[in-house]
Design a protein around this motif. Structure first.
Motif, short mmCIF file in Angstrom:
data_model
loop_
_atom_site.label_atom_id
_atom_site.label_comp_id
_atom_site.label_asym_id
_atom_site.label_seq_id
_atom_site.Cartn_x
_atom_site.Cartn_y
_atom_site.Cartn_z
N GLU A 92 54.56 16.11 35.49
CA GLU A 92 55.35 17.26 35.93
C GLU A 92 54.46 18.46 36.23
OE1 GLU A 92 58.43 17.59 36.69
OE2 GLU A 92 59.42 15.79 35.89
N TYR A 121 55.37 7.47 37.11
CA TYR A 121 56.35 8.54 36.90
C TYR A 121 56.56 9.32 38.19
CZ TYR A 121 58.73 12.56 34.86
OH TYR A 121 59.66 13.54 34.58
N GLU A 124 58.62 7.47 40.71
CA GLU A 124 60.04 7.34 40.37
C GLU A 124 60.78 8.67 40.40
OE1 GLU A 124 62.88 5.34 36.89
OE2 GLU A 124 60.69 5.17 36.78
N PHE A 125 60.11 9.75 39.98
CA PHE A 125 60.80 11.03 39.82
C PHE A 125 60.20 12.16 40.65
CE2 PHE A 125 61.32 8.82 35.67
CZ PHE A 125 62.68 8.59 35.76
N ASP A 127 60.52 12.91 43.85
CA ASP A 127 61.22 13.28 45.09
C ASP A 127 60.45 12.81 46.33
OD1 ASP A 127 63.27 14.56 43.67
OD2 ASP A 127 62.12 16.42 43.55
N ASN A 272 62.80 7.57 31.94
CA ASN A 272 64.10 8.17 32.27
C ASN A 272 64.66 8.95 31.09
OD1 ASN A 272 66.26 8.37 34.33
ND2 ASN A 272 67.48 7.40 32.73
N ARG A 275 62.66 12.41 30.54
CA ARG A 275 62.42 13.23 31.73
C ARG A 275 62.79 14.69 31.51
NH1 ARG A 275 65.58 12.52 37.49
NH2 ARG A 275 64.29 13.95 38.73
N THR A 276 63.97 14.96 30.98
CA THR A 276 64.40 16.35 30.79
C THR A 276 63.49 17.06 29.80
OG1 THR A 276 66.69 15.79 31.31
CG2 THR A 276 66.31 17.83 30.08
N ARG A 279 60.12 17.86 31.39
CA ARG A 279 60.17 18.99 32.33
C ARG A 279 60.17 20.32 31.59
NH1 ARG A 279 64.40 17.35 37.22
NH2 ARG A 279 62.85 16.23 38.48
#
Length: 381
Positions: A92, A121, A124-125, A127, A272, A275-276, A279
Motif C-alpha cells: 500500500e 497483493y 489483486e488490489f 486497481d 483480503n 486489506r482494510t 491500508r
C-alpha cells in the motif's frame, strides 16, 4: 529486443530459473548450477575471516531435521496473517508513493519471496496494477548488479524501480544500496531511488516497512527451499563476464522438498482479510514518514561489540532473520536474546540446541536476538 550496457556490451538474456512461476518473478541471475561452489561451514568461515569475499563461494545448504520442519510449519501457520499484513502495508505504501508504473526489484535471495507477496497483493488490489518483478543481486562490499539495472531500465523505460528485501539487521544492505545508487548516478548519470522496502525494520534504517518489530518471518527459517530453490548470489571474475548478471545456483534436485510456492500461497490467502487494516496502517506510516530511518539499531551493535570484545562489526548479526542465518550457514559463537520466552525465538532456540551454541539473555536489546559469529582463534565458549 537487444539490451546493452552504455559501453555497448550486449547484456545476457534472462534464463528460466527458480521454482516460482514467471508470473511471480523473473530471476536476473546467471545459472551456475553446474559448478561446485559450496564449501564446508568451518572452511568457509576461515576463508571469509581470512579475507576471501563471501560472494566467491557458497555455504552447504542446511538440511533441516524433521522436528525443525514441523516447527517451521507451525510457525508459518501461526504468523501467516501477520506476514500478510506486513506485506500488504508495504504494498500500500509503494502504491501511494509511486503513482506511475513501478518495477519491483527484490534483492536475492531473502527479498524474493517478499517481492512475490507484494506483487501478488498489488496485482489483486492495485486497481489494474500488475508490476513486473525481478530478483537481482546486491553484494556487500561489491555493490549491486549494474547489468540487472540496465536490463530493467531498458525493458521498462517509463517505470520507477522499487527495491525490496525481507528485513533489516544492522543496515549493511541498506547502506550498500545507498552507495550503489550514488555510484550509479556518478557513473551513468541515472538517479535511482535507494528506498528499500522491507517487511520488518528492527534496525530502524528503512523508510518503507511493514513493522519495526523484530518478529520471525518464516522464510528466514529455511534457505533455498523457501526461496525458489535458489542459492545465494555469486560474483567471481572467472564466472561472471562483462555482460552477465551476477550468478546463482538453481537447486533443481530439491524439487520434492520445495516449499517456496506453498509459503507464499499460505500467506497470500489472508490478503483480503487484512486489506482494510493494512491500508490504515500504511496511511498512518505515510503521515509519520519523518520519524523513519533513525538507525537506532546501530547503538546496540556498538554496545555488543564493546561488551564482547569483537573488532569486526560483520561478526555481529542482529535481528531474528540475521541470527537464523548465523545458525544456518556460519560458525556461531553465542546467541543473545532479549527474552528466552519470546515466542518468535522458538526456531532459533531449537537450532542453537542442535548445534550446541550457548544462548544468553542480554538486557535492553532493541532486537529480539543477535547472533555472534565466532572470531577466528577464539576458543572459549
Amino acid at each position: 529486443m537487444i539490451y546493452t550496457r552504455p559501453d555497448g556490451i550486449q547484456l545476457a538474456s534472462p534464463v528460466p530459473m527458480g521454482s516460482y512461476s514467471p508470473d511471480d518473478v523473473v530471476f536476473l541471475l546467471k545459472d551456475l548450477s553446474a559448478i561446485a561452489l559450496e564449501r564446508g561451514t568451518e572452511d568457509r568461515e576461515e576463508a571469509i575471516q581470512g579475507g576471501k569475499h563471501y560472494s566467491e563461494m557458497l555455504p552447504i545448504e542446511y538440511q533441516p531435521s524433521e522436528p525443525y520442519l514441523r516447527l517451521y510449519e507451525e510457525t508459518l501457520r501461526g504468523t501467516a496473517r501477520r506476514v500478510a499484513t506486513a506485506a500488504a502495508v508495504v504494498a500500500e505504501q509503494i502504491m501511494a508513493k509511486r503513482s506511475g508504473d513501478v518495477v519491483l526489484a527484490s534483492l536475492a535471495r531473502a527479498g524474493t519471496p517478499i517481492g512475490v507477496l507484494i506483487k501478488r497483493y498489488m496485482r489483486e488490489f492495485g486497481d489494474g496494477r500488475n508490476p513486473a518483478h525481478y530478483s537481482i543481486s546486491i553484494i556487500r562490499g561489491k555493490g549491486i548488479d549494474d547489468n540487472a539495472l540496465f536490463y530493467m531500465l531498458q525493458k521498462h523505460p517509463e517505470a520507477d524501480i522499487q527495491f525490496i528485501d525481507g528485513w533489516t539487521g544492522k543496515g549493511a544492505i541498506r547502506k550498500a544500496l545507498i552507495q550503489a545508487c550514488d555510484k550509479f548516478k556518478r557513473d551513468y548519470g541515472i538517479r535511482l531511488s535507494d528506498d528499500l522496502a522491507v517487511l520488518a525494520d528492527p534496525g530502524r534504517c528503512s523508510e518503507t516497512y511493514g513493522t519495526q518489530e523484530d518478529f520471525l518471518i518464516p522464510s528466514a527459517c529455511l534457505n533455498a527451499t523457501v526461496s525458489g530453490l535458489m542459492s545465494r548470489t555469486v560474483l567471481r571474475d572467472d564466472l561472471v563476464g562483462p555482460g552477465d548478471f551476477h550468478g546463482a545456483k538453481y537447486y533443481r534436485e530439491w524439487t520434492a522438498e520445495d516449499r517456496s510456492n506453498a509459503y507464499v500461497d499460505e500467506i497470500a490467502r489472508h490478503f483480503n482479510d487484512v486489506r482494510t487494516e493494512a491500508r490504515n496502517i500504511a496511511a498512518d506510516l505515510l503521515r509519520r514518514k519523518d520519524e523513519n530511518a533513525t538507525w537506532k539499531g546501530e547503538s546496540d551493535v556498538r554496545r555488543i561489540q564493546r561488551d564482547y570484545g569483537i573488532d569486526d562489526v560483520n561478526l555481529v548479526k542482529p535481528g531474528v532473520g540475521e541470527t537464523t542465518r548465523v545458525l544456518l550457514r556460519r560458525v556461531p559463537w553465542r546467541i543473545l536474546v532479549n527474552d528466552r520466552d519470546n515466542p518468535h525465538l522458538a526456531p532459533i532456540l531449537m537450532l542453537a540446541s542442535e548445534r550446541g551454541v550457548p544462548v544468553e539473555e542480554y538486557p535492553d536489546l532493541t532486537y529480539s536476538c543477535c547472533g555472534l559469529i565466532k572470531p577466528l582463534g577464539r576458543d572459549e565458549r
